[in-house]
Write a protein that holds these residues in place. Sequence first.
Motif, PDB file in Angstrom:
ATOM      1  N   TYR A  31       0.830  -1.198   0.000  1.00  0.00           N
ATOM      2  CA  TYR A  31       0.000   0.000   0.000  1.00  0.00           C
ATOM      3  C   TYR A  31       0.868   1.253   0.000  1.00  0.00           C
ATOM      4  CZ  TYR A  31      -3.051   3.748   1.533  1.00  0.00           C
ATOM      5  OH  TYR A  31      -3.703   4.948   1.625  1.00  0.00           O
ATOM      6  N   LEU A  35       1.826   5.023  -3.021  1.00  0.00           N
ATOM      7  CA  LEU A  35       1.594   6.426  -2.698  1.00  0.00           C
ATOM      8  C   LEU A  35       2.812   7.285  -3.004  1.00  0.00           C
ATOM      9  CD1 LEU A  35      -0.123   5.912   0.760  1.00  0.00           C
ATOM     10  CD2 LEU A  35      -1.233   6.285  -1.439  1.00  0.00           C
ATOM     11  N   ASP A  44      -4.475  14.603   4.481  1.00  0.00           N
ATOM     12  CA  ASP A  44      -5.221  14.611   3.232  1.00  0.00           C
ATOM     13  C   ASP A  44      -6.687  14.378   3.572  1.00  0.00           C
ATOM     14  OD1 ASP A  44      -6.037  14.240   0.526  1.00  0.00           O
ATOM     15  OD2 ASP A  44      -4.034  13.527   0.025  1.00  0.00           O
ATOM     16  N   THR A  45      -7.397  13.686   2.719  1.00  0.00           N
ATOM     17  CA  THR A  45      -8.784  13.339   3.009  1.00  0.00           C
ATOM     18  C   THR A  45      -8.827  12.386   4.198  1.00  0.00           C
ATOM     19  OG1 THR A  45      -8.739  11.414   1.565  1.00  0.00           O
ATOM     20  CG2 THR A  45      -9.356  13.534   0.571  1.00  0.00           C
ATOM     21  N   THR A  47     -10.153   9.432   4.518  1.00  0.00           N
ATOM     22  CA  THR A  47      -9.868   8.050   4.131  1.00  0.00           C
ATOM     23  C   THR A  47      -8.381   7.834   3.900  1.00  0.00           C
ATOM     24  OG1 THR A  47     -12.050   7.783   3.134  1.00  0.00           O
ATOM     25  CG2 THR A  47     -10.334   6.248   2.437  1.00  0.00           C
ATOM     26  N   ARG A  48      -7.766   8.748   3.144  1.00  0.00           N
ATOM     27  CA  ARG A  48      -6.340   8.596   2.834  1.00  0.00           C
ATOM     28  C   ARG A  48      -5.491   8.786   4.088  1.00  0.00           C
ATOM     29  NH1 ARG A  48      -2.251   9.340  -1.244  1.00  0.00           N
ATOM     30  NH2 ARG A  48      -0.587  10.667  -0.478  1.00  0.00           N
ATOM     31  N   THR A  49      -5.784   9.806   4.864  1.00  0.00           N
ATOM     32  CA  THR A  49      -4.987  10.066   6.061  1.00  0.00           C
ATOM     33  C   THR A  49      -5.051   8.900   7.032  1.00  0.00           C
ATOM     34  OG1 THR A  49      -5.341  12.450   5.869  1.00  0.00           O
ATOM     35  CG2 THR A  49      -4.664  11.620   8.020  1.00  0.00           C
TER      36      THR A  49
END
Length: 278
Positions: A31, A35, A44-45, A47-49
């Motif tokens: 994962y 990135l 970030d958003t 979900t991303r954070t």
Amino acid sequence: MARLRVPESYKGGRKKWVADLEKSIQVQKEYLATLPETDLGKPDTPTRTEAVFETWFALGVFNHWQGEEEVARAYWAQGASLAQAYIERDLPALTSERAPNYAWLARTAALAAALSGQESLARTLFSYTERFSTGLVTGQEERPVDPGAVLDSMGLLPLYRVYSLIRLGRLSGFHGLIFPDASSDEAVWVRTDIHGLIGTAEHCLAIGRRERLIFASEQRMPPLLRALVAVLEGRESAEEAHKALVTYERSIRDMSDFRRIYPVVLDLKAAFSTVFTA
């Protein structure tokens, strides 16, 4: 050298554990490899954070178990820094209704900070967790807008608050939701103490058991917290709390349990070293 050890009660034994651990580490690293490296430390958003933070936190847990403690602390320190930046970026616009959405991140980041040797930051993040998990933003409000919104049937938010208050050394002198009638699921907002809040968590877990919606790792936590509080209040010997911690650690039966239980065990051993002696 990596320590070849296996959680005592792990289903499938050594062979299953080794395979699960290898696969879990591989997934986390794959994962991260997808990135842009320059963006990893920036909020970030949601979900991303949270995904980046959770990956770093998990890699810290896995590396620590394998004996790579410096590597683990580096992952945890990165995660705590990212979570703090994200929470404090959003804090000025946070509302009571949205605050519980930040409780998991704040609590896990507090563990990451503590496990990376940043106790001051850990206390800040545990303070955020304590507020967010009960629907408070600043801690100066008289009550959350919707107190019942934090009574999830898995008991997660009540347990986050209890754990955070214990880590902050606050066992009384606050308000919270309790169930005055054990046969009813109607809670009231009153002045209470840590015992009342543990009772609230247990009531939520009982609801979860009826609905089959609980995590085993959370179900096993109240006895440990009660034993620790009894020692902190001078009512029981440290031996009883130590036994409760051993029982909790031995309840790791799968990878989900491991990722939830092992960092808590590490944190409690460090934070209450005079209680949880070997």
